[in-house]
Write a protein that holds these residues in place. Structure first.
Motif, mmCIF file in Angstrom:
data_model
loop_
_atom_site.group_PDB
_atom_site.id
_atom_site.type_symbol
_atom_site.label_atom_id
_atom_site.label_comp_id
_atom_site.label_asym_id
_atom_site.label_seq_id
_atom_site.Cartn_x
_atom_site.Cartn_y
_atom_site.Cartn_z
ATOM 1 N N ASP A 98 0.834 -1.195 0.000
ATOM 2 C CA ASP A 98 0.000 0.000 0.000
ATOM 3 C C ASP A 98 0.874 1.252 0.000
ATOM 4 O OD1 ASP A 98 0.986 0.243 2.584
ATOM 5 O OD2 ASP A 98 -0.900 -0.329 3.541
ATOM 6 N N SER A 99 0.226 2.406 -0.048
ATOM 7 C CA SER A 99 0.966 3.667 -0.146
ATOM 8 C C SER A 99 1.773 3.962 1.113
ATOM 9 C CB SER A 99 -0.001 4.820 -0.424
ATOM 10 O OG SER A 99 -0.937 4.957 0.641
ATOM 11 N N VAL A 100 1.298 3.466 2.263
ATOM 12 C CA VAL A 100 2.017 3.712 3.515
ATOM 13 C C VAL A 100 3.382 3.032 3.491
ATOM 14 C CG1 VAL A 100 1.996 3.362 6.016
ATOM 15 C CG2 VAL A 100 -0.115 4.015 4.824
ATOM 16 N N LEU A 101 3.383 1.725 3.162
ATOM 17 C CA LEU A 101 4.647 1.004 3.092
ATOM 18 C C LEU A 101 5.514 1.535 1.957
ATOM 19 C CD1 LEU A 101 6.513 -1.185 4.086
ATOM 20 C CD2 LEU A 101 5.227 -2.852 2.713
ATOM 21 N N ALA A 102 4.897 1.889 0.847
ATOM 22 C CA ALA A 102 5.652 2.468 -0.267
ATOM 23 C C ALA A 102 6.367 3.737 0.168
ATOM 24 C CB ALA A 102 4.723 2.753 -1.443
ATOM 25 N N ASN A 103 5.670 4.579 0.927
ATOM 26 C CA ASN A 103 6.272 5.804 1.443
ATOM 27 C C ASN A 103 7.477 5.503 2.325
ATOM 28 O OD1 ASN A 103 5.345 8.805 1.322
ATOM 29 N ND2 ASN A 103 3.502 7.598 0.862
ATOM 30 N N LYS A 104 7.335 4.518 3.192
ATOM 31 C CA LYS A 104 8.440 4.170 4.079
ATOM 32 C C LYS A 104 9.673 3.751 3.289
ATOM 33 C CE LYS A 104 5.809 2.738 8.167
ATOM 34 N NZ LYS A 104 5.532 1.635 9.120
ATOM 35 N N ILE A 105 9.471 2.878 2.311
ATOM 36 C CA ILE A 105 10.604 2.363 1.533
ATOM 37 C C ILE A 105 11.254 3.474 0.728
ATOM 38 C CG2 ILE A 105 11.246 0.821 -0.351
ATOM 39 C CD1 ILE A 105 9.024 -1.086 0.661
ATOM 40 N N VAL A 106 10.439 4.271 0.053
ATOM 41 C CA VAL A 106 10.976 5.305 -0.841
ATOM 42 C C VAL A 106 11.645 6.423 -0.055
ATOM 43 C CG1 VAL A 106 10.362 7.072 -2.536
ATOM 44 C CG2 VAL A 106 9.364 4.773 -2.686
ATOM 45 N N ARG A 107 10.972 6.929 0.974
ATOM 46 C CA ARG A 107 11.522 8.075 1.690
ATOM 47 C C ARG A 107 12.762 7.711 2.502
ATOM 48 N NH1 ARG A 107 6.442 9.768 4.800
ATOM 49 N NH2 ARG A 107 7.902 11.114 5.934
ATOM 50 N N TYR A 108 12.817 6.463 3.003
ATOM 51 C CA TYR A 108 14.011 6.066 3.753
ATOM 52 C C TYR A 108 15.188 5.799 2.818
ATOM 53 C CZ TYR A 108 16.654 4.217 7.693
ATOM 54 O OH TYR A 108 17.597 4.022 8.675
ATOM 55 N N ALA A 109 14.893 5.597 1.562
ATOM 56 C CA ALA A 109 15.962 5.408 0.575
ATOM 57 C C ALA A 109 16.485 6.738 0.045
ATOM 58 C CB ALA A 109 15.461 4.555 -0.586
ATOM 59 N N LEU A 110 15.833 7.842 0.434
ATOM 60 C CA LEU A 110 16.204 9.161 -0.078
ATOM 61 C C LEU A 110 17.001 9.937 0.957
ATOM 62 C CD1 LEU A 110 13.086 10.577 -1.977
ATOM 63 C CD2 LEU A 110 15.330 10.017 -2.913
ATOM 64 N N ILE A 111 18.217 10.289 0.589
ATOM 65 C CA ILE A 111 19.085 11.094 1.439
ATOM 66 C C ILE A 111 19.091 12.518 0.899
ATOM 67 C CG2 ILE A 111 21.494 11.481 2.106
ATOM 68 C CD1 ILE A 111 21.861 8.441 2.032
ATOM 69 N N TYR A 112 18.976 13.471 1.805
ATOM 70 C CA TYR A 112 19.034 14.866 1.383
ATOM 71 C C TYR A 112 20.419 15.205 0.820
ATOM 72 C CZ TYR A 112 14.580 15.857 3.653
ATOM 73 O OH TYR A 112 13.256 15.873 4.009
ATOM 74 N N ASN A 113 20.424 15.886 -0.322
ATOM 75 C CA ASN A 113 21.635 16.301 -1.047
ATOM 76 C C ASN A 113 22.248 15.111 -1.790
ATOM 77 O OD1 ASN A 113 21.313 18.926 -0.036
ATOM 78 N ND2 ASN A 113 22.562 18.443 1.768
ATOM 79 N N ALA A 114 23.006 15.439 -2.799
ATOM 80 C CA ALA A 114 23.591 14.413 -3.664
ATOM 81 C C ALA A 114 25.028 14.142 -3.261
ATOM 82 C CB ALA A 114 23.526 14.863 -5.126
ATOM 83 N N PHE A 115 25.345 12.866 -3.011
ATOM 84 C CA PHE A 115 26.684 12.510 -2.561
ATOM 85 C C PHE A 115 27.231 11.353 -3.393
ATOM 86 C CE2 PHE A 115 24.422 14.039 1.251
ATOM 87 C CZ PHE A 115 25.251 15.103 1.598
ATOM 88 N N ARG A 116 28.343 11.610 -4.046
ATOM 89 C CA ARG A 116 29.088 10.508 -4.649
ATOM 90 C C ARG A 116 29.745 9.698 -3.534
ATOM 91 N NH1 ARG A 116 30.417 10.891 -10.144
ATOM 92 N NH2 ARG A 116 29.683 12.793 -11.170
ATOM 93 N N THR A 117 30.241 8.543 -3.898
ATOM 94 C CA THR A 117 30.848 7.643 -2.915
ATOM 95 C C THR A 117 31.942 8.331 -2.118
ATOM 96 O OG1 THR A 117 30.420 5.776 -4.380
ATOM 97 C CG2 THR A 117 32.011 5.435 -2.608
ATOM 98 N N GLU A 118 32.800 9.085 -2.806
ATOM 99 C CA GLU A 118 33.945 9.691 -2.132
ATOM 100 C C GLU A 118 33.542 10.756 -1.124
ATOM 101 O OE1 GLU A 118 33.662 11.760 -6.215
ATOM 102 O OE2 GLU A 118 33.462 9.734 -5.396
#
Length: 744
Positions: A98-118
């Motif tokens: 459902d949308s609740v679990l989808a939100n959890k998975i997607v938002r927890y996979a999103l980190i603020y700002n863009a970071f390369r590995t280094e």
């Protein structure tokens, strides 16, 4: 067609052509470059192995966000990761999410700002990048408001988003308490002395690859998108719970949680949170913030770390060591409730100290545990190889579930005898009020003997604490005169310090004989006390004509506590009176010295005061015996008959009076109290000044059973043990077999 109209039409056509040309140039100039990478959503879609993730992004209503602008790092589980996730979770396919679990998975996979590995290993401090000092990043996911049952009532609750410092606010409006995601990259791990052991301690079934995000391994890093960076991983991560939620959901630690919830948690109404909640939900419920006691090192529900800098959660986290119910129950029964009928009778500070003993305001890495201290500044006394049942990385820190209680100094030292007994609240209050006494006697690594008076003993002898005025009070039992505040506290400080004795070899475990020993800490010496036939006494007890009886004892990890029926009193009379009494004893060897003192320019016989000797200051009085004084007369050092050695105690000659005064001053060591225990040696200042006003010194040779004084000419005066170590105000009076002579 008339001419003006034709002119207007031609002008309009030209304008349209020009505008068309300008628009084309504008579009070409500002058009999206052909070589610019697609946004995150389009990148995932085009790659073909993120079909589940893209569907979840759509369910979570993040397609528009990730398909356009922004600046994100996406930790992207591939389709294979989701296949395993579905099997583990018993989910048929993506349509069952459902949308609740989808939100959890997607938002927890999103980190603020863009970071390369280094850059993931670098900390974004307020002053710039700090290389290899970060292992966590803030995500887009937060818990928000929850309905909980508290004291039988359902209320809307939000967690603290700050640590509840006494002068701080536990909840800041606009801060959603976003959860953090932890990763393990080689740059950070190597720079901080960490490795595969630390990773596998938390994730024993996984392989450390040098770039892991929680339990997942990196499959394809640094996929560049128009609006950020994508890192492909092989495992799906649901939002981690925090330390507070771990305690709430783990029944095996329910006893520890009950100590927190029953004693150190409040649910506080917050208008800002209520307004936000009501505007968002259109409900009328009030919102309460779950607030932890400000005395705790941190709030277990705060996701933000210290917030001393905006991003400090990137570089560190909290740690809790939490004992399982069975071992904690044993500790409660055997230690906490030794003198209390139930937990609810314990003072609040006991719970604060107990929980703080299990808190560390840092992320405690397993291989470096010896480098950390708990909130009480003690080392961690839990063996991570045998005494930890489970270890988890949580959203705001590390959790260690243990089969052992942290053996804190406060609960296993002589200090504990007062601290966990309601009969000794006055002594405990003084130990805890910044005196430093608590830190001394609770030091589990040093052995002490503590002479401990009960509240009844202290009150009977005039000491009490005024709760309403928050000040100490002392009423002299003999005169009825009362003093309060700093004066009363200082008196009690000195009395209780007399009862703190360093005994590295348990020197006072047998009080049946007799002896003398110095009180106080090694770094901050106190006064000397004596023992004889199972009684103890200090200088003030000799003046008052009483002694202190032992009415019981208790052995702790770092020594013994004696329970006493009286106080080790300090003397309030001048040391000259003590010398006088010694001189008045039959056949006294102190009489010649005292007779010179009594008639000298330095002495006030009525008060017993000696010029230059101040009450409450440490001294050592080195008194030559009668024969040594007579020899000084024969040598012309003191006035008298140089042929017979008969002293002239009351010379009328001014020069001889000065001679006597200088002789006496040179036999008084200033600022130090020396005995035959080897605690003090070297050059010690005297009260005498030389011809130009400079200090003079006497050498001290001391060891167990040895005490000698060496003057500036190298002459030695040995103490006479049977007549030495006499107590006075912060001082000792010794009889010696020679006189000391100062020479320029």
């Amino acid at each position: 067609m008339n001419r003006p109209l034709l002119t207007y039409i031609l002008f309009l056509c030209c304008a349209i052509v020009i505008a068309s040309c300008s628009s084309k140039e504008f579009d070409e100039y500002y058009a999206r470059p052909d070589d610019l990478e697609e946004p995150i959503y389009q990148q995932l879609e085009a790659r073909g192995n993120f079909t589940v993730l893209t569907q979840l992004i759509e369910k979570a209503n993040y397609k528009d966000i990730l398909g356009k602008a922004g600046y994100w790092t996406m930790i992207a589980p591939n389709d294979e990761a989701f296949e395993r996730f579905f099997q583990e979770q018993g989910i048929a396919n993506v349509s069952a999410i459902d949308s609740v679990l989808a939100n959890k998975i997607v938002r927890y996979a999103l980190i603020y700002n863009a970071f390369r590995t280094e850059r993931l290993s670098d900390y974004q401090s307020n002053t710039g990048w700090e290389e290899d000092n970060a292992f966590r990043r803030r995500t887009a996911y937060y818990d928000g408001f929850e309905v909980k049952t508290v004291d039988g009532n359902e209320i809307v609750v939000a967690g603290s988003n700050r640590n509840n410092a006494p002068d701080g606010d536990p909840y800041i409006p606009g801060d959603n308490n976003n959860k953090y995601l932890t990763y393990f990259v080689d740059e950070y791990m190597t720079a901080n002395g960490l490795g595969a052991f630390d990773y596998n301690y938390f994730f024993p079934g996984q392989s450390y690859t040098g770039f892991n995000v929680l339990g997942s391994a990196m499959v394809n890093a640094d996929i560049v998108a128009e609006n950020g960076i994508i890192h492909e991983v092989d495992e799906v991560s649901l939002p981690l719970i925090n330390l507070d939620q771990k305690l709430e959901t783990s029944s095996e630690y329910s006893l520890f949680r009950s100590i927190l919830e029953d004693n150190l948690v409040n649910y506080v109404f917050d208008q800002d949170a209520t307004t936000t909640y009501q505007n968002f939900t259109r409900n009328t419920d009030q919102v309460y913030i779950k607030v932890y006691d400000p005395a705790l090192s941190f709030s277990p529900n705060n996701e933000n770390y210290l917030k001393e800098a905006d991003n400090d959660g990137q570089s560190d986290a909290y740690t809790m060591f939490v004992p399982e119910n069975s071992v904690l129950q044993s500790f409660i029964d055997e230690v906490l409730l030794k003198n209390y009928a139930s937990l609810n009778l314990l003072p609040k500070y006991v719970f604060e100290d107990f929980v703080n003993a299990h808190m560390v305001q840092n992320a405690v890495w397993p291989s470096l545990v010896e480098a950390y201290s708990n909130a009480l500044e003690e080392d961690i006394r839990i063996d991570l190889s045998t005494e930890v049942n489970e270890a988890q990385v949580l959203s705001n820190g590390f959790f260690y579930g243990t089969n052992k209680v942290q053996e804190s100094n406060l609960f296993f030292s002589v200090y504990t005898s007062a601290y966990l007994d309601p009969e000794f609240t006055l002594a405990t209050r003084l130990y805890n009020d910044g005196s430093g006494y608590r830190e001394i006697i609770s030091n589990i690594n040093s052995r002490y003997t503590l002479f401990l008076p009960s509240d009844d003993v202290l009150r009977d002898l005039g000491y009490d604490y005024n709760i309403n005025r928050e000040e100490w009070v002392y009423t002299n039992p003999a005169t009825g005169n009362t003093v309060a505040g700093t004066i009363a506290r200082s008196r009690l400080l000195r009395v209780l310090y007399n009862g703190i004795i360093p005994t590295p070899n348990d020197e006072l475990n047998d009080l049946s004989g007799s002896g003398i020993i110095r009180s106080g800490d090694f770094d901050l010496p106190g006064e000397y006390i004596k023992w004889e036939n199972n009684t103890v006494f200090a200088a003030g007890n000799e003046v008052l004509g009483n002694r202190v009886n032992i009415i019981g004892f208790e052995d702790q990890r770092n020594g013994r506590t004696y329970y006493i029926d009286n106080l080790l009193e300090f003397s309030e009379e001048a040391p000259g009176l003590d010398i006088m009494r010694l001189a008045e004893e039959p056949d006294s060897e102190y009489s010649n010295f005292y007779n010179y003192l009594e008639n000298s320019l330095l002495y006030d016989p009525a008060a017993g005061s000696i010029t230059g000797v101040e009450l409450g200051t440490s001294y050592t009085f080195v008194v030559p015996n009668n024969a040594a004084i007579e020899q000084a007369v024969r040598d012309g050092v003191l006035p008298g008959d140089s042929t017979t050695g008969i002293p002239d105690f009351n010379p009328s000659n001014g020069g001889q009076q000065d001679q006597v005064a200088d002789f006496i001053r040179y036999h008084i060591l200033a600022t130090r109290t020396a005995s035959d225990d080897g605690l003090i040696s070297g050059q010690i200042e005297t009260l005498r000044r030389d011809g130009i006003g400079e200090k003079t010194y006497i050498g001290l040779i001391t060891g167990p059973g040895e005490l000698s004084f060496v003057d500036s000419a190298g002459r030695i005066a040995d103490y006479i043990p049977s007549a030495s170590n006499n107590l006075a105000d912060r001082s000792l009076i010794h009889l010696v077999d020679n006189y000391l002579l100062y020479t320029e």
